[in-house]
Design an enzyme around this catalytic site. Structure first.
Site, PDB file in Angstrom:
ATOM      1  N   PHE A 136       0.816  -1.247   0.100  1.00 41.18           N
ATOM      2  CA  PHE A 136       0.123  -0.037  -0.032  1.00 41.18           C
ATOM      3  C   PHE A 136       0.861   1.302   0.077  1.00 41.18           C
ATOM      4  O   PHE A 136       0.357   2.356  -0.255  1.00 41.18           O
ATOM      5  CB  PHE A 136      -0.908   0.002   1.245  1.00 41.18           C
ATOM      6  CG  PHE A 136      -0.462   0.570   2.595  1.00 41.18           C
ATOM      7  CD1 PHE A 136       0.552  -0.177   3.197  1.00 41.18           C
ATOM      8  CD2 PHE A 136      -0.689   2.054   2.803  1.00 41.18           C
ATOM      9  CE1 PHE A 136       0.664   0.526   4.422  1.00 41.18           C
ATOM     10  CE2 PHE A 136      -0.370   2.487   3.961  1.00 41.18           C
ATOM     11  CZ  PHE A 136       0.541   1.651   4.800  1.00 41.18           C
ATOM     12  N   LYS A 137       2.016   1.009   0.635  1.00 42.83           N
ATOM     13  CA  LYS A 137       2.954   2.449   0.583  1.00 42.83           C
ATOM     14  C   LYS A 137       3.092   3.148  -1.051  1.00 42.83           C
ATOM     15  O   LYS A 137       3.341   4.082  -0.993  1.00 42.83           O
ATOM     16  CB  LYS A 137       4.182   1.988   1.172  1.00 42.83           C
ATOM     17  CG  LYS A 137       3.893   1.681   2.578  1.00 42.83           C
ATOM     18  CD  LYS A 137       5.215   1.569   3.489  1.00 42.83           C
ATOM     19  CE  LYS A 137       4.878   1.427   5.199  1.00 42.83           C
ATOM     20  NZ  LYS A 137       4.275   0.011   5.404  1.00 42.83           N
ATOM     21  N   ASP A 138       3.156   2.185  -1.919  1.00 38.30           N
ATOM     22  CA  ASP A 138       2.964   2.880  -3.293  1.00 38.30           C
ATOM     23  C   ASP A 138       1.851   4.131  -3.647  1.00 38.30           C
ATOM     24  O   ASP A 138       2.097   4.900  -4.209  1.00 38.30           O
ATOM     25  CB  ASP A 138       2.792   1.668  -4.374  1.00 38.30           C
ATOM     26  CG  ASP A 138       4.055   0.902  -4.529  1.00 38.30           C
ATOM     27  OD1 ASP A 138       5.202   1.070  -4.189  1.00 38.30           O
ATOM     28  OD2 ASP A 138       3.527  -0.424  -5.022  1.00 38.30           O
ATOM     29  N   LEU A 171       3.905   6.952  -1.989  1.00 41.32           N
ATOM     30  CA  LEU A 171       5.320   7.030  -2.513  1.00 41.32           C
ATOM     31  C   LEU A 171       5.494   7.363  -3.870  1.00 41.32           C
ATOM     32  O   LEU A 171       6.277   8.003  -4.312  1.00 41.32           O
ATOM     33  CB  LEU A 171       6.089   6.011  -1.986  1.00 41.32           C
ATOM     34  CG  LEU A 171       6.204   6.224  -0.312  1.00 41.32           C
ATOM     35  CD1 LEU A 171       7.087   5.126   0.152  1.00 41.32           C
ATOM     36  CD2 LEU A 171       7.137   7.361  -0.233  1.00 41.32           C
ATOM     37  N   THR A 217       8.223   0.410   2.911  1.00 47.57           N
ATOM     38  CA  THR A 217       8.601   1.699   2.583  1.00 47.57           C
ATOM     39  C   THR A 217       9.568   1.782   1.497  1.00 47.57           C
ATOM     40  O   THR A 217       9.798   2.585   0.418  1.00 47.57           O
ATOM     41  CB  THR A 217       8.715   2.598   3.762  1.00 47.57           C
ATOM     42  OG1 THR A 217       7.767   2.402   4.632  1.00 47.57           O
ATOM     43  CG2 THR A 217       9.051   4.029   3.475  1.00 47.57           C
TER      44      THR A 217
END
Ligand SMILES: *Cc1c(COP(=O)(O)O)cnc(C)c1O
Length: 462
Positions: A111-113, A116, A144
């Site tokens: 989900f960090k995409d 980011l 991350t």
């Protein structure tokens, strides 16, 4: 929109300065001076928007006219064009009580995409506008790092150094980071835990002279842009349920580590999204669950679990919540954080604990229960959960009441954490992008766990 520090010692700054500052210069975290309040009409209008359109509206509220709308639109469109699903974050119905919000369709399958990809493009935009080099320094428990590197690799004007705990990230996570051979990427594997990596980063950023000399920028979830990007999918998921005719109360269950993701949900709720319950799911590293239950925030003993991205003892975004819990009183936050530094614990009174328990429900998932959840959902619904998502689903099952519908946030694709999946003899086929990593060359430097070990490598790289 202007941003101030949770500790009150930073004069109000604009959005771009806020993302560049990362950790506030007084050691606090940056928060908006006020939260936009959404009317019923706005929410109704937003319901019809695509993911990117919705993201543009949310960002506009928090950025104001600092970035012209057409530039912002391009940044947003570019950021979400890299996702493999046209809905960006599709919502899958598992049964009448449970929907899964799939947040793993970006380039690194976590989900960090979502935050980011956007932050990478934003940094590149700012670097171009200000004609300056940006040096990104970050720590990762696995996801991350891969995501941040993917967000900026090969981009002009940006160099990135990521610290990860040596041997303590999953194989796929390690490969995703270390098989990137762009010259603007440095991977440091630190002998220690993620908390050690995070502490080193915090201290290097607190070294204001070092930070300014190298124009250090943060990408960890203390960066306010990441939180804001994550509020978008709470709205998006809520609207998808409404579209399907769901009229029940809607809970969100969130696999939690650094408190970034669930804090984004808390902001969405404070802006007016009618979320019923925010369920905070932890694994055996349950400092936040204990806080919600007892009002005591105190790191425990580190436990390695099946969900390593949640193996965190000190949740770096927690201070943002404290700020709202203290009625936006920065001096109260500053004194609580000073006390935490001295005594290693925070204890809040009964009145505040009642507020916390009105804001959150919490459940800590033990290792066996995590694996049991994976097995049972696979058996019953042929739906394979990754171990982080399984914590969210298990907590949702425990904490949702009759007649409520829960959206569990799926924070990673199961292929990223096959170590846990194979313990239950489940065989999965990797997506081709992940399979391909196993044939690539790795590039990584192993370093000791002191600030100076890391500084030495940084000075060579920058
Ligand atoms: C980072 C991460 C989490 C925890 O999110 P926070 O914002 O740190 O609470 C949960 N699951 C996965 C897969 C992650 O990568």
């Amino acid at each position: 929109m202007q941003y101030i520090s949770t500790r009150g010692q930073v004069a109000p700054i604009g959005f771009i300065d806020a993302i560049l500052m990362g950790l506030a210069d007084d050691g606090g975290l940056l928060v908006p001076t006020h939260l936009p309040q959404l009317s019923q009409e706005t929410l109704a209008a937003w319901q019809k928007l695509s993911y990117s359109e919705l993201a543009l509206e949310v960002f506009s509220l928090f950025i104001g006219d600092e970035i012209p709308r057409e530039d912002l639109k391009k940044l947003v469109d570019d950021s979400y064009a890299t996702f493999r699903d046209p809905a960006v974050t599709p919502v899958r119905k598992i049964n009448d009580n449970l929907h899964v919000l799939e947040l793993f369709h970006g380039p690194t399958f976590a989900f960090k995409d979502i935050a980011l990809q956007f932050l990478g493009n934003l940094y590149s935009y700012v670097s171009g506008k200000t004609n300056s080099i940006i040096h990104i320094l970050g720590a990762t428990s696995g996801d991350t790092g891969a995501s941040a590197i993917e967000g900026v690799r090969g981009k002009e004007g940006i160099r990135i150094c990521i610290l990860h705990p040596h041997g303590k990230v999953s194989k796929v996570q390690e490969l995703q980071m270390t098989t990137i051979d762009d010259a603007n990427v440095l991977n440091l594997a630190v002998e220690g835990t993620f908390d050690d990596c995070q502490r080193i980063i915090k201290e290097l950023f607190a070294d204001v002279e070092f930070k300014h000399h190298y124009h250090l920028r943060a990408i960890n979830s203390i960066n306010i842009a990441r939180i804001l990007a994550q509020t978008v999918y709470y709205f998006y998921a809520y609207f998808r349920l409404a579209e399907q005719g769901v009229t029940a109360k809607v809970n969100f269950s969130v696999p939690t580590g650094n408190f970034g993701d669930i804090f984004a949900g808390y902001l969405a709720q404070k802006m007016g999204l009618p979320i019923n319950k925010l369920i905070l799911a932890t694994n055996e590293n349950n400092i936040l669950e204990r806080f919600v239950r007892e009002g005591i925030y105190q790191p425990g003993e580190f436990r390695g679990t099946h969900s390593p991205s949640m193996d965190i003892q000190v949740a770096s975004n927690f201070e943002r919540y404290l700020y709202y819990l203290c009625g936006e009183d920065a001096s109260a936050v500053a004194s609580i954080m000073a006390q935490f530094k001295n005594e290693g614990r925070i204890e809040i009174g009964a009145d505040k604990l009642a507020l916390v328990q009105a804001d959150f429900d919490a459940y800590g998932v033990q290792n066996e229960e995590c694996l049991d959840t994976i097995s049972s959902y696979y058996g019953e619904y042929s739906y394979l959960l990754d171990p982080h998502t399984a914590c969210g689903v298990a907590a949702g099952d425990r904490k949702s009441a009759e007649g409520e519908v829960t959206v569990a946030l799926s924070t990673a694709h199961p292929a990223k954490f096959n170590e846990a999946i194979e313990l239950r003899k489940i065989e999965q086929t990797y997506p081709e992008q992940i399979q391909a990593l196993f044939n690539k060359q790795q590039k990584v430097t192993v370093v000791g766990g002191s600030n100076d070990d890391v500084k030495d490598e940084l000075v060579k790289f920058f």
